[in-house]
Structure formats: C-alpha cells, structure tokens
Design a protein around this motif. Structure first.
Motif, PDB file in Angstrom:
ATOM      1  N   LEU A 103       0.871  -1.173   0.000  1.00 26.91           N
ATOM      2  CA  LEU A 103       0.000   0.000   0.000  1.00 26.91           C
ATOM      3  C   LEU A 103       0.905   1.219   0.000  1.00 26.91           C
ATOM      4  O   LEU A 103       1.794   1.332   0.848  1.00 26.91           O
ATOM      5  N   ASP A 104       0.685   2.090  -0.951  1.00 28.52           N
ATOM      6  CA  ASP A 104       1.578   3.234  -1.073  1.00 28.52           C
ATOM      7  C   ASP A 104       0.779   4.424  -1.612  1.00 28.52           C
ATOM      8  O   ASP A 104      -0.192   4.237  -2.343  1.00 28.52           O
ATOM      9  N   ALA A 105       1.189   5.618  -1.242  1.00 28.09           N
ATOM     10  CA  ALA A 105       0.504   6.807  -1.747  1.00 28.09           C
ATOM     11  C   ALA A 105       1.469   7.982  -1.751  1.00 28.09           C
ATOM     12  O   ALA A 105       2.388   8.052  -0.930  1.00 28.09           O
ATOM     13  N   GLY A 106       1.257   8.897  -2.662  1.00 23.13           N
ATOM     14  CA  GLY A 106       2.103  10.084  -2.720  1.00 23.13           C
ATOM     15  C   GLY A 106       1.521  11.108  -3.675  1.00 23.13           C
ATOM     16  O   GLY A 106       0.745  10.765  -4.575  1.00 23.13           O
ATOM     17  N   ALA A 107       1.876  12.368  -3.459  1.00 26.79           N
ATOM     18  CA  ALA A 107       1.386  13.445  -4.314  1.00 26.79           C
ATOM     19  C   ALA A 107       2.478  13.876  -5.274  1.00 26.79           C
ATOM     20  O   ALA A 107       3.661  13.852  -4.931  1.00 26.79           O
ATOM     21  N   SER A 108       2.075  14.280  -6.465  1.00 27.06           N
ATOM     22  CA  SER A 108       3.054  14.658  -7.482  1.00 27.06           C
ATOM     23  C   SER A 108       3.747  15.973  -7.122  1.00 27.06           C
ATOM     24  O   SER A 108       3.168  16.842  -6.468  1.00 27.06           O
ATOM     25  N   TYR A 109       4.974  16.080  -7.540  1.00 32.89           N
ATOM     26  CA  TYR A 109       5.728  17.331  -7.420  1.00 32.89           C
ATOM     27  C   TYR A 109       6.013  17.845  -8.831  1.00 32.89           C
ATOM     28  O   TYR A 109       7.091  18.340  -9.107  1.00 32.89           O
ATOM     29  N   ASN A 110       5.031  17.676  -9.713  1.00 33.94           N
ATOM     30  CA  ASN A 110       5.240  18.020 -11.114  1.00 33.94           C
ATOM     31  C   ASN A 110       5.166  19.524 -11.379  1.00 33.94           C
ATOM     32  O   ASN A 110       4.659  20.296 -10.579  1.00 33.94           O
ATOM     33  N   ARG A 111       5.629  19.863 -12.573  1.00 35.14           N
ATOM     34  CA  ARG A 111       5.629  21.272 -12.999  1.00 35.14           C
ATOM     35  C   ARG A 111       4.215  21.734 -13.384  1.00 35.14           C
ATOM     36  O   ARG A 111       3.858  22.884 -13.212  1.00 35.14           O
ATOM     37  N   ASP A 112       3.447  20.834 -13.944  1.00 34.04           N
ATOM     38  CA  ASP A 112       2.042  21.111 -14.260  1.00 34.04           C
ATOM     39  C   ASP A 112       1.174  20.291 -13.302  1.00 34.04           C
ATOM     40  O   ASP A 112       1.662  19.382 -12.635  1.00 34.04           O
ATOM     41  N   PRO A 113      -0.126  20.597 -13.234  1.00 31.87           N
ATOM     42  CA  PRO A 113      -0.982  19.841 -12.302  1.00 31.87           C
ATOM     43  C   PRO A 113      -0.886  18.338 -12.531  1.00 31.87           C
ATOM     44  O   PRO A 113      -1.019  17.863 -13.658  1.00 31.87           O
ATOM     45  N   GLY A 114      -0.646  17.607 -11.452  1.00 27.98           N
ATOM     46  CA  GLY A 114      -0.480  16.156 -11.535  1.00 27.98           C
ATOM     47  C   GLY A 114      -1.490  15.435 -10.663  1.00 27.98           C
ATOM     48  O   GLY A 114      -2.596  15.927 -10.428  1.00 27.98           O
ATOM     49  N   LEU A 115      -1.075  14.273 -10.148  1.00 27.62           N
ATOM     50  CA  LEU A 115      -1.999  13.422  -9.410  1.00 27.62           C
ATOM     51  C   LEU A 115      -1.494  13.152  -7.999  1.00 27.62           C
ATOM     52  O   LEU A 115      -0.298  13.131  -7.736  1.00 27.62           O
TER      53      LEU A 115
END
Lengths: 460, 498
Positions: A336-348
């Motif tokens: 089980l894993d989860a994380g938020a994107s650190y992208n340049r444009d809106p991510g997931l």
C-alpha cells in the motif's frame, strides 16, 4: 587514493583570468533563504548560484567527498513537452541520442575519454526534465565539462545512427512492459489526462516508439528547440569550490547560444466525473489498484498543496490505520503506497495497492474511501504529523551521502523552478503545516469527480 | 574464512579524519569478529550484523527457510513490540533495518542519524535477539515470498527470471541452485516451528560478525558488543559443499512464457576469488567484455550500439543481484563459487539466436586472442578510477570490509588491493587468466521466450539466422552447436516450483 587537485592546475582559474571571467556573469542570484528569513537552507552545505549572460544557471555545492565530484546537466524538458501528435517518447529517445557524439568528439571517442577518466556516467528522463550526470575524480572535472559542453552545443549524428538507437529504445520498452505496475500506470495516466502530455509515460506510446526511426528530421528540431542554455541548469557538487568551477563554466559554456522555444502544452480541462478503467494483463499477477486524484499545480510555498503529500503518508503510509488494517491485520493487501506529485504542471495524488485476494478489490477500495472520509471529517493527530515532519527532515539529511546523491535529491526541485529556492521553501512549508492544513487538503483535493480508478487483473 | 578479534579499517581520506587507531580497542571476543570503520564526518551510523547462514543451508524440500527466518527478524514483531509498534517507533527517525539473505550469509543492515541513535539501537538489537515469531507475521511474510516467485519473478521481469533459471541450471543439485527467496513448494512446506529451530541453530555467537561504520563512538561499540553477548554461544556450522556437475558441451533451458520477448543469460562456474591475483586480471578482461551498465562494454557495443538490438549486454565474474536496479557492484553477497555470466537484455524472439551467437562469438574471440595491449591499458586505467565509485558511502565501505572477512582478505582490503593490482598487472597476466578461466566449449544457456518451440528448433538446427536492418551493419555469425536433446523446455508456471 587520488590527490585532490583543484585551483591553478585547472588553468583558467588563475587570479586575473578568473576575475575577468567572473565579471562576465550577468546575474548574481541570491538564494531564496537569504531573501526570506523564515526559509532556512535545508542543505547542510554552502551553495552558490550564478546565471550566465546566455541564461545558463549554474549551482555549485561544495561538500567533502573524498576527491570526487559530480556534474549534472539538467534540461528542463521531459515527456511533458511532447505535445505534438506522434511524438510521445521523444524526450527519452533524445536522451539516448545525446550519447552519439559531435564532430569533434564522435560517440566512440566520447566513450573512450569517459572510460579513460573512469567516470560513472548515466542519464534519465522524467515527465518534466532530462538529467545527464557524470561522477568523477575532481581532477577530471574540467575534461568532463569540456565534453559535456561540446555535446550540448554541437550534437551531431547520422541518420543511420539515429535509426539504430531507435532499436535500443524499443528494447527498453520491451523490458519494461512485462511489469504489470507499468502496464497499469500507462493506462491510468492515459485515462486521467485527455489532453495534457502527462497522459503518456516517459517511454511514450508503443506506436510512436515503433515509428521513431523515421523521425530524424524532427530530432534536429527537438534539439534546436529545447537544448538551450536558458532551459538548462548545471549542478556541480563534491570536492570543488565555486571559485574554481565558475570560470570553467564560463569558459566552456559561455558561447552557447540562446534559442529556447517554449512548448505549446495544452491545459488539461477540469475533470467533472470519476473515471474507471479495467486493465487486462497478459500474465499472472495479483490484482493492482491505482487511484489518481487531480491536484492543482505544485507550489512549495502553498501549505494546502504541500499538505497533500503529508496526507498521503498519514492516511496510507506504513504507520497509518489503513496499512495496519489491510496489510498487517487482515493481510488482504501486500503493498500500500501513496504520494502526491511534485510536477511542474498539475499532476496526481496516487494511491497504489497490490491486493492479495482478487475478490477483495471492492472491499479495499471501500476501506480507502472510508479512510479519506475520516480525514475529511477530522484533522489528523498532531503527534503523528510531528513524527512525519521529523521523518521528512531526517530522511532528506540521511540521503545526502555522496555528491551524486545530493544532486539526485535536489534535481527534481531545480527542474520545477530552475533553482534551489523551491527546495528550501518546501522544507519550511513542511515544518509549518498543521493538522488543519492536512484536513483542508483532504477536503479540497480528494474528490470523487476528480479521480481515476484503475484496476489491473490477469486476463482470464 | 574467519578473522578473529577486532579488525579496524582505516579510510585514507584527508576529508575523513578520526580513524579508529586512536580509539580504544573493542572488547575481544572469542567467537566473533568486529569491523569498525570510523568516518567522523559522517553524521549517520551504519550497522551490520552478519550471520554465517544463508539459503545454501535450507533443508531439501524447505527451500526459503533461511529467507523466511530473516524476514521474521527484520519484518515482524519482537517480544516487546508488535510490528506496527516497531514501524511507529522507527517512523520519526526516518530509519529502518532489513535482512539481506543471500546464499552464504544473512546480514541485518541498519542506518540511522546519530541524533536518533538511542531510540534506534534498542529496536535494531531487539530484532535479532528477541523475535516474537508471531503466527500472523509468519503467514504474511510467507505469502509475500510465494507471491514474489509465482507472480513477480515468473511474470514481472523476464531478465531476472532468465538469470535465476541460469543459476538453477548451472548449480542444480547444490545449495546454490535455488534463489535465496526459495521455491514455491519449499516455502509452502515451511512451518513456524521450522523457523524457530533454524533461528536457534544458526543465529548464535559462533556464527556472528559485527560491523559499525560512520560517526560512532566507543560507547556504541561497547553497547552493541554487550547486546551480542546475549546470543547463545552455539556452534559454527560447516558450509555445505558446492560441487555442481561438470558442464560438457552446450545445453539450454528455455522458459516457455507465452507472449514474452526473449531474455538471455549464459555462463559457467569460475574458480577465482577476490584477493587472488587472477581475480583482478580476470576483472580487467571481464570489464572490457561486459562492464555492467557501461558503454565501455564490448558486448554492449556489438549488440546494442552497432546493431540496436536491445537495451544492453553485460558480463560478470561475481554475483550481481538486482542488476537492473543498481549501477555499482553489490555488497553482502559473498560466495565461495562464482559464475561467469553473460546477460543479454530483452530483445525480439526472432533476433535471439543472432544475439546469442554474437555474444558467444565475442567471448570466443576474447578467449582465442586475449586483449590487445591498447585495450588492456585503457581498461585498467578505467578501473583504477571507476572503482572509486564502488564504495562511495559508509554503508558500502562497511559492506566491502565485511566481505573481506569472508574472503580472508587482510590488510587494507579488497578495494585497495584492486587498485594496487591494476598497477601491477601485465597484459600477459590478463591473457593468461582468460585462458585459465574462460572458455566457450562448455556453456549453459537460459532463455525466457514466447517462442520456445521455434527457438529450440533454430538453436538445434545451426542454420544461419541472419537478420535485416534498416541500415547496413557488420556481419556476425557462429554456429552454437546445441543438440536438440540438450534443450529443455520449462513452462513458466513451473519455474521455481520446487
């Protein structure tokens, strides 16, 4: 044991010459932490940042490293920039072509010199950037810089070499596609992003990979558009000093011409309803579940947006209630894993689950939904948040073991903003986040109409 | 191979001061060794507790017992804490520990920032001194291990599957044959009582060695030493013999996996070890032939760079697990018997015979002709500096020092000897080592393929298998001479079942 040779052995760093070269720097960029007293540098080393007249940013991180140094060339172009139909995977393909050499240093000569130096050389491509990195004895830094500056300015390859390399890229896709996690990721991203290039993986669509040998002309366009100084950051870390490194950068990169052409990346329209996909895998696998929630663009100074990643860990990390229930007690889930994107444009914000019992997919999704609802109803425990904040800081510091590791840690943030400011802001924001921020993030971002749910199962 | 007493490893670096000779010596132990690697500038501390037990000690029919025992220490409850309590305690420290179970050794590895040492140390030592052997934990780690073979090894990475199939094929009948993670049937046959008994027998003072690296002080050494004294004395266990059947001629095992492209490994055992001059000579030859993940690799140049057939092609004279995930050689996987191994990464089935023939041909040319003076000089120059990257971290240096114990390398250790020997070797040394240790007549080949029946026919026919390219390429062709009766097909669902 190598002798550390920096200083006048590097030639151009002799006093008057160095002074003259330093005078050519147009912009002296103070670091963010010097501007804002609340933002402290997270790196335990002094850093210096400069921008050349041609727009090339240089960051130097001196640190004790046993006579080793690393040079990272960070091109702020990745699969995000592949906005034209039929061009997916090109940033990654181009990363391969960068090893094909120049007229002065053809690929085999480049390789021979790197071999003589005993450098550890590699490159990778992400959604947002492409990084080329060489780790070497500090005494060889100037030679490496000469080689790197040459290929970034004068890359030259024949069409035959281009077509041959396309076969190697296809081989990389072949080795990856047997992984069911890759197969699900590929489909979830395609479902979540209908217009933005985040809809395809860094490797690209297979049909575009197969067509790559015919794109020699476009490859020259790609190089001319994106491999430009104002779109690139040089990062040098290790047993170096800014006083010796910066004149070398001017010497080898000063003549690089501007010319960056910004990509016409389409914005992703707002998602208004949940999307669900089922993926069939041609092999044997445990069911995989991936849930991606749309996030606003990452902003290191925005507490709610940064809190999204802390929510992911508090709700689904290995000390979470959901982990204890699903992985340790009921044992219906293996990972089980989860994380938020650190992208340049809106991510997931992505929640990924490997489920042991194929009949329990809906049950696991129900537990995830109940967990999200609980965080939306009640802020998390302050002590658990404090533990996470401490973990983030120590985790970062413990990762700074080598110059290459330091560079690898900071590069994603350099790719976002072009400098180190985002990293220092991020850790200041981590420290400032309250349970109420996590509560707000869960309420604002974890909305069913903004999510894509993908389930991968073996083909019956 | 055991070194008794305290081994102090000095790091000769101007930036790293405070090496251990000035520290008081660690308490002498009759039945263990201590490796201390002081790196005063490092704010973290690396710990390594190594037991002389591995998957070669798995009883027949219970393959995976060493692995499950290791998991029940590092990923399970202790007498004092449940696993979720352990995870909660480790969480704010950003620290963890894990057990590396390999063929010969099981190594508990940990690392922590020195600010957090006190909170960490009790958790770390409790893990191997006071395991709870909780039944729920056992079911979980066993289920995960079975899944790792049934689903992940068989279906998620064809390259790892081909490598594992080659090792099983070469070492069949020995403790080296099965993967350290075991077999499906072996894992299912293991009981919690088996684990308890295996732990009681092998996790003893007679079998343990300790390594500490980084910014530690003498008080820490004393504390860990005191913890180790809680281990029962036990008896050192003799390692089982590793005597694989001699390889005569060429033979192949094809893992029949519908829909798969081709992933190839081939090789044979080599009798050469770290510390021996021939080992370093052979390393030079192997580096030229197939340096891991490096464009200097000759095989890489012939198969990928010139022909674009796949992503990479490499060769090895030491075990190199997780080759797809690491760029530098691993530590804590020492072995008495090594395999010379060629790894041809995934490529279309139709091109598999050609790529295999090309790799065998290049190996044959190396055996026949040796290195040129120019290639020898270039490769040893490369290795002298490239080897600096082998152990850039304290944990890696500590791992090398622990491996030195296994190989009986005294003094300044393998890596220093490696660099020194590069200066001493001659071209004649290298080419003589090639003649002594490498050959192409007797090979075992493992291929994962979605075209097994056809591939078997092609390999056995020895007809030329030219391929066409979009652009002109150099020729390469060589009959393989694998007789049809020496090619075995194994359905992927049966791989590593027993």
């Amino acid at each position: 044991m190598l002798t550390i040779r920096i200083g006048c052995t590097l030639g151009a760093c002799a006093g008057p010459v160095a002074a003259a070269l330093l005078g050519a720097w147009l912009v002296v960029t103070p670091l963010s932490s010097q501007e804002n007293p609340d933002v402290k540098p997270i790196l335990p080393y002094p850093t210096e940042s400069r921008t050349l007249a041609n727009g090339l940013t240089v960051i130097v991180i001196p640190m004790p490293s046993d006579g080793l140094a690393t040079l990272w060339s960070i091109v702020r172009t990745g699969s995000r920039d592949e906005y034209e139909p039929g061009r997916s995977g090109f940033a990654h393909f181009f990363e391969h072509m960068m090893f094909r050499g120049t007229e002065r240093y053809p690929g085999d000569i480049y390789n021979r010199i790197v071999t003589t130096i005993g450098a550890s050389a590699n490159a990778y491509t992400t959604d947002d950037h492409t990084a080329y990195h060489l780790s070497m004895a500090t005494e060889d830094l100037e030679k490496v810089m000469e080689l790197e500056s040459d290929r970034f300015q004068n890359l030259s390859y024949a069409e035959a070499a281009f077509q041959t390399e396309a076969g190697a890229v296809y081989g990389e896709y072949r080795k990856s596609r047997t992984d069911p996690e890759f197969a699900l990721y590929e489909e979830v991203m395609a479902a979540a992003f209908e217009r933005h290039p985040y809809g395809h993986t860094t490797l690209g669509y297979e049909r575009d990979i197969a067509a790559m040998p015919a794109m020699y002309g476009y490859s020259r366009t790609f190089f001319a558009r994106y491999y430009r100084p104002e779109n690139t950051v040089l990062l040098i870390a290790g047993d170096v000093t800014a006083a010796t490194v910066l004149p070398l950068v001017e010497k080898y990169y000063g003549a690089w011409q501007r010319g960056y052409v910004a990509p016409q990346i389409p914005a992703e329209p707002e998602q208004t309803a949940e999307r669900r996909i089922e993926v069939r895998y041609d092999g044997q696998t445990l069911p995989l579940l991936s849930i991606g929630y749309k996030l606003p663009v990452f902003d290191a100074a925005n507490r709610t947006r940064v809190a999204a990643d802390l929510f992911a860990d508090l709700a689904f990390g290995e000390t979470s209630e959901a982990y204890r229930q699903l992985v340790l007690e009921e044992q219906v889930v293996e990972d089980l894993d989860a994380g938020a994107s650190y992208n340049r444009d809106p991510g997931l914000l992505d929640i990924s689950v490997r489920i042991k019992d194929p009949s329990k997919v809906d049950y696991v999704l129900g537990v995830i939904d109940a967990t999200i609802a609980r965080f939306q109803a009640t802020p998390p425990d302050a002590a658990k948040l404090a533990d996470l904040q401490r973990r983030l800081r120590y985790g970062f510091l413990m990762g700074l073991q080598t110059p290459d590791a330091v560079a690898g840690r900071v590069t994603p943030f350099i790719a976002l903003s072009g400098d180190l400011s985002g990293l220092d802001h991020l850790f200041a924001t981590y420290a400032a986040i309250t349970p109420a921020d996590v509560h707000t993030a869960a309420g604002e971002y974890l909305r069913a109409e903004h999510r894509t749910v993908g389930v991968l199962r073996s083909r019956p | 191979v055991n070194t008794r007493g305290c081994v102090v490893v000095a790091i000769l670096a101007a930036a790293i001061a405070g090496c251990a000779p000035e520290s008081p010596p660690a308490p002498e132990r009759e039945d263990s060794a201590v490796v201390l690697m002081s790196v005063a500038a490092d704010p973290t501390i690396a710990l390594s507790v190594q037991f002389a037990v591995g998957s070669q000690d798995d009883p027949p029919g219970k393959e995976g017992l060493a692995f499950l025992t290791g998991e029940m220490l590092a990923d399970a409850a202790t007498e004092a804490r449940s696993l979720d309590e352990i995870l909660a305690a480790l969480y704010p420290l950003a620290a963890s520990y894990s057990m590396r179970v390999d063929v010969e050794r099981s190594t508990l590895i940990g690392r922590v920032h020195r600010d957090n040492l006190d909170a960490y140390l009790e958790l770390f030592t409790d893990s191997f001194l006071h395991p709870a052997f909780d039944a729920d934990d056992f079911e979980r780690v066993r289920s995960d291990a079975v899944n790792a073979i049934e689903n992940e090894l068989r279906f998620s990475s064809d390259e790892d599957l081909a490598k594992a199939a080659l090792r099983e094929f070469v070492f069949r009948g020995t403790g080296y044959a099965h993967s350290p993670e075991g077999t499906v049937a072996g894992l299912r046959a293991i009981t919690l009582d088996d684990v308890r008994e295996f732990y009681r027998r092998h996790y003893t003072a007679a079998n343990v060695a300790l390594g500490i690296g980084g910014g530690f002080d003498q008080a820490l050494v004393a504390r860990v030493e005191a913890a180790l004294r809680e281990l029962p004395s036990g008896e050192a266990q003799a390692a089982p013999a590793v005597e694989p059947a001699p390889i005569t001629g060429r033979s192949a095992v094809l893992i029949d996996k519908p829909g798969a492209d081709a992933s190839i490994s081939f090789g044979f055992p080599v009798d050469v070890h770290r510390g021996e001059r021939d080992f370093y000579a052979l390393w030079v030859a192997n580096s030229w032939l197939g340096e891991h993940r490096n464009q200097s690799s000759h095989l890489f140049n012939v198969i990928r760079e010139k022909r674009g057939l796949n992503y990479g092609d490499y060769s090895y004279i030491e075990a190199f697990p997780e080759g797809g995930q690491r760029s530098m050689p691993p530590v804590n996987v020492p072995r008495r018997t090594q395999l010379f191994e060629v790894w041809i990464r995934t490529l279309p089935n139709a091109q598999a015979p050609f790529a295999l023939r090309a790799a065998v041909r290049e190996l044959q040319l190396l055996v026949d002709n040796g290195l040129t003076a120019e290639d020898f000089e270039l490769t040893r120059t490369f290795l002298k500096k490239y080897s600096l990257h082998f152990a850039e971290t304290t944990s890696a240096r500590l791992g090398y020092a622990m491996d030195d114990r296994f190989y009986g390398i005294d003094g300044d250790g393998h890596l220093a000897r490696f660099r020194r020997t590069m200066d001493e070797l001659t071209l004649e040394d290298v080419n003589a080592a090639i003649k002594r240790h490498l050959q192409v007549a007797n090979l075992k080949i493992a291929i994962v393929t979605g075209d097994a029946a056809n591939l078997r026919a092609v390999l056995a026919s020895d007809e030329p298998t030219p391929i066409t390219y979009a652009t002109p390429k150099p020729d390469a062709a060589l009959p393989l001479g694998v007789a049809a009766e020496r090619i075995t097909l194994v359905p992927v669902t049966e791989a590593f079942e027993r």
